[in-house]
Design an enzyme around this catalytic site. Structure first.
Site, PDB file in Angstrom:
ATOM      1  CE  LYS A  46       7.316 -86.099 -80.494  1.00 35.46           C
ATOM      2  NZ  LYS A  46       6.338 -86.780 -79.603  1.00 35.46           N
TER       3      LYS A  46
ATOM      4  CG  ASP B 224       1.921 -83.730 -80.451  1.00 34.63           C
ATOM      5  OD1 ASP B 224       1.165 -83.151 -81.271  1.00 34.63           O
ATOM      6  OD2 ASP B 224       1.872 -83.505 -79.228  1.00 34.63           O
TER       7      ASP B 224
END
Length: 210
Positions: free
Chosen positions: A120, A138
């Site tokens: 991420k 997320d």
């Protein structure tokens, strides 16, 4: 959600916010990298409060490495998991100096090899700094993608890959920011604000609120 509805979703999000950006404060690629590492399980607002002090003392990899783990921890102790994050920040600063001449690499494998940097975080840096068409999933984007039918998936990697396949190329540069902001402020976890939603008529969520 059909592909035509996906395209219309991003057309509307773009119309409402033509130049979206991260809410993390930074003045260089290095500072964004550190801020994203610090943001795990923390709010952007809390991270910004901490990094204003931290970056004033250590704005570069050299200064951060000199500040050291204990010095970093002292500046970021208001955010969660600060001791482990301080350790990772000190180590990644040293590795940037040793392996990349102090520059943040434009390469996924090199980014993910840095302490505290996962998929991420690498996607955020590749997208925000280098303009790569990546999607950092997320909790907000994962929830939104499944709830709306935009790109349902059982885990973040599956959602990421489906979003990259389904979002029209002209929107990919900013799609990550639009989705995070929409999930953070409109399509919220406990009670989505469907009455304020730009894509209410396109969304497949059955339990819409007023």
């Amino acid at each position: 959600m059909r592909l035509a509805a996906v395209a219309e979703t991003f057309h509307r999000l773009q119309g409402a916010n033509p130049t979206p950006t991260t809410e993390l404060e930074y003045a260089s690629p290095f500072q964004l990298l550190v801020a994203v590492v610090l943001s795990a399980q923390s709010t952007d607002k809390g991270v910004n409060i901490a990094t204003r002090k931290l970056f004033a003392l250590a704005p570069t990899p050299e200064a951060m490495a000199d500040l050291g783990e204990a010095g970093i921890a002292e500046q970021i102790k208001t955010i969660g998991l600060f001791r482990n994050k301080a350790k990772n920040t000190a180590m990644l600063s040293r590795q940037l100096l040793e392996r990349h001449a102090g520059e943040v690499p434009n390469d996924r494998a090199a980014l993910e090899a840095l302490p505290g940097v996962g998929r991420k975080t690498a996607n955020v840096v590749l997208n925000t700094i280098f303009g790569e068409p990546t999607m950092a999933v997320d909790t907000h984007i994962f929830r939104l993608a499944n709830r709306t039918g935009l790109a349902p998936g059982k885990d973040v990697v599956e959602v990421e890959k489906r979003l990259v396949r389904r979002i029209p190329k002209e929107y990919m540069r900013d799609a990550h920011h639009w989705l995070i902001l929409h999930g953070r402020y409109v399509c919220t976890a406990r009670k989505p604000k469907c009455g304020e939603c730009l894509i209410r008529d396109l969304c497949l969520y059955r339990d819409k609120t007023e």
